[in-house]
Design a protein around this motif. Structure first.
Motif, mmCIF file in Angstrom:
data_model
loop_
_atom_site.group_PDB
_atom_site.id
_atom_site.type_symbol
_atom_site.label_atom_id
_atom_site.label_comp_id
_atom_site.label_asym_id
_atom_site.label_seq_id
_atom_site.Cartn_x
_atom_site.Cartn_y
_atom_site.Cartn_z
ATOM 1 N N GLN A 128 0.829 -1.200 0.000
ATOM 2 C CA GLN A 128 0.000 0.000 0.000
ATOM 3 C C GLN A 128 0.870 1.260 0.000
ATOM 4 O O GLN A 128 0.550 2.257 -0.649
ATOM 5 C CB GLN A 128 -0.926 -0.008 1.223
ATOM 6 C CG GLN A 128 -1.978 -1.114 1.163
ATOM 7 C CD GLN A 128 -2.785 -1.222 2.436
ATOM 8 O OE1 GLN A 128 -2.238 -1.141 3.537
ATOM 9 N NE2 GLN A 128 -4.084 -1.403 2.295
ATOM 10 N N ARG A 129 1.968 1.214 0.708
ATOM 11 C CA ARG A 129 2.903 2.347 0.701
ATOM 12 C C ARG A 129 3.542 2.493 -0.681
ATOM 13 O O ARG A 129 3.668 3.606 -1.202
ATOM 14 C CB ARG A 129 3.982 2.160 1.769
ATOM 15 C CG ARG A 129 4.973 3.323 1.844
ATOM 16 C CD ARG A 129 5.861 3.237 3.065
ATOM 17 N NE ARG A 129 6.742 2.078 3.012
ATOM 18 C CZ ARG A 129 7.625 1.789 3.986
ATOM 19 N NH1 ARG A 129 7.701 2.567 5.056
ATOM 20 N NH2 ARG A 129 8.403 0.729 3.883
ATOM 21 N N ASN A 130 3.932 1.370 -1.271
ATOM 22 C CA ASN A 130 4.521 1.410 -2.611
ATOM 23 C C ASN A 130 3.519 1.918 -3.643
ATOM 24 O O ASN A 130 3.874 2.684 -4.549
ATOM 25 C CB ASN A 130 5.018 0.022 -3.007
ATOM 26 C CG ASN A 130 6.196 -0.432 -2.168
ATOM 27 O OD1 ASN A 130 6.867 0.386 -1.552
ATOM 28 N ND2 ASN A 130 6.439 -1.723 -2.128
ATOM 29 N N ALA A 131 2.265 1.470 -3.524
ATOM 30 C CA ALA A 131 1.230 1.906 -4.463
ATOM 31 C C ALA A 131 1.006 3.407 -4.356
ATOM 32 O O ALA A 131 0.769 4.085 -5.368
ATOM 33 C CB ALA A 131 -0.074 1.159 -4.192
ATOM 34 N N THR A 132 1.090 3.929 -3.154
ATOM 35 C CA THR A 132 0.927 5.370 -2.947
ATOM 36 C C THR A 132 2.006 6.141 -3.691
ATOM 37 O O THR A 132 1.728 7.109 -4.415
ATOM 38 C CB THR A 132 0.985 5.711 -1.452
ATOM 39 O OG1 THR A 132 -0.054 5.009 -0.762
ATOM 40 C CG2 THR A 132 0.818 7.203 -1.227
ATOM 41 N N LYS A 133 3.238 5.714 -3.554
ATOM 42 C CA LYS A 133 4.352 6.406 -4.208
ATOM 43 C C LYS A 133 4.230 6.326 -5.726
ATOM 44 O O LYS A 133 4.358 7.334 -6.435
ATOM 45 C CB LYS A 133 5.685 5.809 -3.758
ATOM 46 C CG LYS A 133 6.918 6.547 -4.274
ATOM 47 C CD LYS A 133 8.191 5.946 -3.703
ATOM 48 C CE LYS A 133 9.398 6.802 -4.031
ATOM 49 N NZ LYS A 133 9.622 6.997 -5.463
ATOM 50 N N LYS A 134 3.987 5.131 -6.235
ATOM 51 C CA LYS A 134 3.930 4.936 -7.684
ATOM 52 C C LYS A 134 2.775 5.702 -8.322
ATOM 53 O O LYS A 134 2.895 6.228 -9.433
ATOM 54 C CB LYS A 134 3.805 3.445 -8.008
ATOM 55 C CG LYS A 134 5.090 2.675 -7.767
ATOM 56 C CD LYS A 134 4.940 1.253 -8.245
ATOM 57 C CE LYS A 134 6.242 0.486 -8.086
ATOM 58 N NZ LYS A 134 6.135 -0.897 -8.590
#
Length: 231
Positions: A128-134
Motif C-alpha cells: 500500500q505504501r509502494n502503491a501510494t508512491k507509484k
C-alpha cells in the motif's frame, strides 16, 4: 562436451545495448538522455519534462544483462504548460488516492511543497505504501514523492512472513527462487543471493514488500551474468 562459461560484457557493449533500448522505447526521447557506463554501472544524465519519462528511462535499462546498477541523474524541468501550483497538485493527489483501491486514503495525510508530495500515516501492508508512491509520482507537475513517514502495522509472526515471501517467489515466473534466501527480523526482511538482472532484483524486493507487516526490505541480492553454453 559442453561447459558453462560466464561472458562478461564490456562497458562499451553495455552502453550500446542501453542506447538501443532507449531508442526502442516509444515514450522516451533518447536524444535527451546521456549514458555513461563504468564497471557495469550505468549513469543516466540529461533533462526531461516529466517524472514519467525519467522513470521510464531508468526502468527500460534495468532488465539489460550486464547492468549491475543504475544511477539516475536525469533532471526534470517543466515547461509553462506543465506547471501546477501546490494547491492544484494537492487536489490531483486527493483524487488519485480516492480512485486507487490499493491506497487507504483515510489513514494518510498529504503535504505538498514546491511540487514535492510528502505522505504520512499508517497502512497495513507494504504494497500500500509502494502503491501510494507509484500512483502519485506519475501526476503532472509532481517533482517527487516521499513516503518515508508512512508506517506499517506488524500483524503476523516473522516465520509466517518468511514463508509467505518464499511462496511468492516460487509462484513468480520472473524470479529464480532457488537463488534467493529470505531472513526476517521483526518487520525487516533481508534478501540475499544472486539474480540475473536489476529488474529481477527489484521484482524480488517488490514481492517481499507485499507480505503483511513488512516495513523495510534490505536488498542484498547481487546481479550476476547469464551463463551461456559453448560447445
Amino acid at each position: 562436451m559442453k561447459t558453462d562459461v560466464k561472458i562478461l560484457k564490456s562497458d562499451a557493449e553495455i552502453k550500446e545495448d542501453v542506447l538501443e533500448e532507449l531508442l526502442w522505447q516509444p515514450d522516451i526521447d533518447e536524444t535527451q538522455i546521456g549514458v555513461i557506463v563504468e564497471d557495469g554501472v550505468v549513469t543516466l544524465t540529461g533533462v526531461v519534462d516529466s517524472y514519467v519519462k525519467k522513470s521510464a528511462a531508468e526502468k527500460a535499462i534495468k532488465g539489460i544483462a550486464g547492468v549491475r546498477a543504475v544511477a539516475d541523474d536525469i533532471e526534470i524541468k517543466y515547461g509553462n504548460e506543465y506547471k501546477r501550483t501546490d494547491k492544484e497538485i494537492a487536489k490531483a493527489v486527493a483524487n488519485a488516492m480516492e480512485w486507487n483501491p490499493s491506497i487507504p486514503e483515510d489513514n494518510l495525510n498529504v503535504t505538498v511543497r514546491e511540487g514535492w508530495v510528502f505522505v504520512s500515516g499508517e497502512v497495513n501492508w507494504g504494497y500500500q505504501r509502494n502503491a501510494t508512491k507509484k500512483t502519485l509520482e506519475k501526476l503532472l507537475g509532481v517533482r517527487g514523492v516521499n513516503v518515508n513517514q508512512i508506517t506499517i502495522k506488524q500483524r503476523v509472526k516473522p516465520l509466517d512472513v518468511q514463508n509467505k515471501i518464499i511462496n511468492a517467489f516460487e509462484r513468480a515466473a520472473d524470479i529464480e527462487a532457488k537463488g534467493i534466501t529470505v531472513e526476517v527480523e521483526g518487520s525487516t526482511v533481508t534478501l540475499r543471493g544472486k539474480v540475473h538482472s536489476i529488474k529481477e532484483k527489484e521484482d524480488a524486493e517488490k514481492a517481499a514488500y507485499k507480505a503483511p507487516g513488512v516495513i523495510s526490505v534490505v536488498n542484498k541480492l547481487k546481479v550476476q551474468f547469464y551463463p551461456v553454453k559453448n560447445a
